[in-house]
Structures are given as C-alpha cells and as structure tokens.
Design a protein around this motif. Structure first.
Motif, PDB file in Angstrom:
ATOM      1  N   GLN A  82      34.149  55.501  40.733  1.00  0.00           N
ATOM      2  CA  GLN A  82      35.687  55.043  40.630  1.00  0.00           C
ATOM      3  C   GLN A  82      36.123  54.855  41.818  1.00  0.00           C
ATOM      4  OE1 GLN A  82      35.930  54.360  37.486  1.00  0.00           O
ATOM      5  NE2 GLN A  82      36.575  55.906  36.244  1.00  0.00           N
ATOM      6  N   PRO A  83      37.353  54.030  42.088  1.00  0.00           N
ATOM      7  CA  PRO A  83      38.325  54.187  43.185  1.00  0.00           C
ATOM      8  C   PRO A  83      38.528  55.145  43.805  1.00  0.00           C
ATOM      9  CG  PRO A  83      39.476  53.351  41.388  1.00  0.00           C
ATOM     10  CD  PRO A  83      38.209  53.329  40.742  1.00  0.00           C
ATOM     11  N   SER A 105      47.388  50.666  48.670  1.00  0.00           N
ATOM     12  CA  SER A 105      45.836  50.538  48.876  1.00  0.00           C
ATOM     13  C   SER A 105      45.139  49.190  48.658  1.00  0.00           C
ATOM     14  CB  SER A 105      45.223  51.480  47.990  1.00  0.00           C
ATOM     15  OG  SER A 105      45.153  51.072  46.613  1.00  0.00           O
ATOM     16  N   ASP A 132      42.452  48.820  47.222  1.00  0.00           N
ATOM     17  CA  ASP A 132      41.851  48.910  45.934  1.00  0.00           C
ATOM     18  C   ASP A 132      42.601  48.550  44.999  1.00  0.00           C
ATOM     19  OD1 ASP A 132      39.338  49.928  47.242  1.00  0.00           O
ATOM     20  OD2 ASP A 132      39.881  51.810  46.856  1.00  0.00           O
ATOM     21  N   GLN A 133      43.927  48.744  45.046  1.00  0.00           N
ATOM     22  CA  GLN A 133      44.795  48.277  43.960  1.00  0.00           C
ATOM     23  C   GLN A 133      44.745  46.892  43.764  1.00  0.00           C
ATOM     24  OE1 GLN A 133      48.375  46.727  44.836  1.00  0.00           O
ATOM     25  NE2 GLN A 133      48.525  46.173  42.615  1.00  0.00           N
ATOM     26  N   GLU A 179      42.524  44.727  45.041  1.00  0.00           N
ATOM     27  CA  GLU A 179      41.186  44.414  44.377  1.00  0.00           C
ATOM     28  C   GLU A 179      40.977  44.454  42.899  1.00  0.00           C
ATOM     29  OE1 GLU A 179      38.753  42.710  45.342  1.00  0.00           O
ATOM     30  OE2 GLU A 179      37.021  43.596  44.094  1.00  0.00           O
ATOM     31  N   GLY A 180      41.281  45.670  42.413  1.00  0.00           N
ATOM     32  CA  GLY A 180      41.163  46.237  40.798  1.00  0.00           C
ATOM     33  C   GLY A 180      41.834  45.118  40.051  1.00  0.00           C
ATOM     34  N   PRO A 214      35.105  44.834  39.936  1.00  0.00           N
ATOM     35  CA  PRO A 214      35.737  45.185  41.289  1.00  0.00           C
ATOM     36  C   PRO A 214      34.900  46.060  42.363  1.00  0.00           C
ATOM     37  CG  PRO A 214      36.544  47.016  39.729  1.00  0.00           C
ATOM     38  CD  PRO A 214      35.688  45.937  38.844  1.00  0.00           C
ATOM     39  N   ASP A 215      35.118  45.695  43.603  1.00  0.00           N
ATOM     40  CA  ASP A 215      34.400  46.248  44.642  1.00  0.00           C
ATOM     41  C   ASP A 215      35.296  47.102  45.385  1.00  0.00           C
ATOM     42  OD1 ASP A 215      32.677  47.026  46.826  1.00  0.00           O
ATOM     43  OD2 ASP A 215      32.891  44.960  47.632  1.00  0.00           O
ATOM     44  N   PHE A 216      35.504  48.585  45.157  1.00  0.00           N
ATOM     45  CA  PHE A 216      36.393  49.504  45.817  1.00  0.00           C
ATOM     46  C   PHE A 216      35.888  49.887  46.959  1.00  0.00           C
ATOM     47  CE2 PHE A 216      37.428  49.972  41.017  1.00  0.00           C
ATOM     48  CZ  PHE A 216      38.661  49.441  41.265  1.00  0.00           C
ATOM     49  N   LYS A 217      36.664  50.231  48.071  1.00  0.00           N
ATOM     50  CA  LYS A 217      36.309  50.527  49.165  1.00  0.00           C
ATOM     51  C   LYS A 217      36.931  51.841  49.663  1.00  0.00           C
ATOM     52  CE  LYS A 217      34.336  46.694  51.051  1.00  0.00           C
ATOM     53  NZ  LYS A 217      34.395  45.621  50.265  1.00  0.00           N
TER      54      LYS A 217
END
Ligand code: CO8
Length: 258
Positions: free
Chosen positions: A200-201, A237, A239-240, A242-243, A253-256
């Motif tokens: 998960q992110p 972020s 990630d937001q 990206e998500g 999604p590709d969370f970092k």
C-alpha cells in the motif's frame, strides 16, 4: 545491524520480522528482550525498504509473560529507578504498522506486548490472559488500560481480577484479535496479509496508523481535526497524484512513498 541474544530478526521482502527467542522458558520477557525488541523495531522503522513489522514467538508460545525469575527479588525502589517501562513507551512511536502473530500463550506482559500491536492474528488454540493477580501483582505495561479501552470495563474487570485465560474464539468475539488460523498456517497467513499492506502507499499507511491511534486518546472533535490535517498532508505527496492518475488511466499505481 547488531546481533541480539533474546530475539531473532529477519527481513522478508518488505517485512521486518521479529521473533521472541527464549523457547526454553516459553519466551519469558526479560528486560533485555524488551530492549532488543524496541531496538529492532526502531531499526526497521528507519529502514526505507521495510514497510511493516511482524512480531511472533519461536517455540511453543508467543510468550508466557514477564520473566518471573527476574522479578522475584525486585523491590519498589529499584523498579522506580530502573524505569524499565520507558522502553514500552517508545513502542508508541513506531510509525510502521506492527502485526502480531500469536500462538500458544500470550500471558501477562506478553499479552500487553500483543496489545501494543496494531493488528493481531492468532492460532485457533492460542490463549490470552492476565495471570498477574495469581502472583500477587497486576499488569504493569499498560494491560489494565489497553484492554479496558479495547473491550470495555465489564470484561476487563472479569479477566484481570480472575486471571483466567481467554480463548482465541473469545478474543475474536471481543475484538482483541483480527482473525484466527490453524497453527500450521498462522505465520504464512500473517506474512501474506503483511505483504499486502506493505504494498500500500507508505505515506497513506503511516497517516492512517497515526490517525487511528489518536482516536483512542483524543476526544472525537480533536481526533477529527487531527485526521483532517493528515488528510490534507497526503495531498502534498506524489503518491496521491499517482494514485488518482492511475485510477483515471485504468492502470495499477506505482507508489514511491514520496
Ligand atoms: N517467567 C519465567 N519462566 C517461565 C515463565 C515466566 N513468565 N513462564 C514459563 N516459564 C518457564 C517455566 O518455569 C518452565 O521452566 P523449567 O522447564 O525450568 O521448569 C518452562 O518455562 C516451561 O514452562 P512450564 O513447564 O510451566 O510449561 P506448561 O506448558 O506446563 O505451562 C504456562 C505453561 C501455563 C504458561 C506456565 O508456564 C505459566 O503459568 N507461566 C507463567 C505465566 C504467568 O504468570 N505470566 C505472567 C507473569 S507476570 C507479568 O507478566 C507481569 C507483567 C508486568 C510488566 C511486563 C514487563 C515485561
């Protein structure tokens, strides 16, 4: 990475595993073991490649409680000056989720340690309880507080005053544990679940854990304000972005964690 005497650690993918390792005394928690658990957890918490922590016991039990041999000759003043519970206080500062896998016994201090985990999985035959009263003492590492906040006064009084064991079925019924599994697959199932959370992110996971913890201590109003700040913070972020972009583009999604 320093070596430990009372625990074993291993990294499995994105999971940091900690196993209590004094099987001859059913993993009785001596002070050094608690210090080692905290050191290992803090190491994992700082390691960007680790996303989640799993805590389990080697041998026949998760753990049978604080080491009675170590406590026998203790006196009030030495306990006060030793101040051993500061290690336990540090547990509250671990930011990554901690999942406990309990088999056999989780009694006394070990039940308290289990109650410090964010989620608990247990074998169907696991037994929990606070037998301290039978020794002329009481829980000292948060047991009366955490159990009561979790299940309410009625059952907490019954269990802590009587010292009787709580079966995994009862623990599940009262929301002390998340799920039960056959003992043979407990670790496998726990690691599988942990592996999913590990993907998960990471920032969302961090803010969710923190916010849920605040719900226990804060008033609803203060808790809501806290949640709101964390919610806003996540919009800073990548990630937001990206998500939500991945959702619109119908891809994974590709969370970092950034
Ligand atoms: N401390 C030290 N040694 C222990 C402990 C313990 N808590 N529990 C088990 N052992 C030892 C036994 O003495 C035995 O050693 P030996 O082989 O040398 O005789 C070995 O582990 C195996 O145990 P048993 O033979 O008793 O195994 P059984 O399967 O017959 O019984 C039980 C298992 C029912 C779990 C039994 O061992 C038992 O009742 N243990 C004590 C449980 C208990 O009272 N726990 C609470 C301790 S008080 C506490 O936790 C206070 C917390 C306060 C703060 C926390 C700070 C860390």
């Amino acid at each position: 990475n320093r070596s430990f005497e009372n625990i074993e650690t291993a990294v499995k993918g994105k999971i940091g595993l900690i196993e209590l390792n004094r099987p001859k005394v059913l993993n009785a928690l001596n002070r050094q073991m608690v210090t080692e658990i905290l050191e290992a957890m803090e190491q994992y918490d700082r390691d960007p490649d680790i996303k989640i922590i799993v805590l389990a016991g080697k041998g026949r039990a998760f753990a049978a409680g604080a080491d009675i041999d170590e406590m026998m000759d203790a006196d009030a003043i030495s306990l006060e000056t030793l101040n051993q519970f500061t290690d336990w206080d540090r547990l509250a500062w671990i930011k990554k989720p901690i999942i406990g896998a309990v088999h056999g016994f989780a009694l006394g201090g070990a039940f308290e340690l289990a109650l410090c985990c964010d989620m608990l999985f247990a074998s169907e035959k696991a037994e929990f309880g606070f037998p301290e009263v039978n020794l002329g003492i009481m829980p000292g590492a948060g047991g009366t507080q955490r159990l009561t906040k979790l299940v309410g006064k009625t059952k907490a009084m019954e269990w802590v005053l009587s010292g009787k064991r709580i079966s995994a079925t009862e623990a599940l019924h009262f929301g002390i544990i998340n799920s039960t599994f056959a003992e043979e697959v407990l670790m496998e199932e726990t690691m599988k679940f942990a592996g999913n959370i590990a993907n998960q992110p990471p920032l969302a996971v961090r803010m969710i854990k923190e916010s849920i913890h605040k719900a226990v201590d804060y008033s609803l109003y203060e808790g809501m304000q806290y949640e709101r700040k964390n919610f806003y913070l996540l919009f800073a972020s990548e990630d937001q972005k990206e998500g939500m972009r991945a959702f619109k583009e119908k891809r994974k999604p590709d969370f970092k964690g950034k």
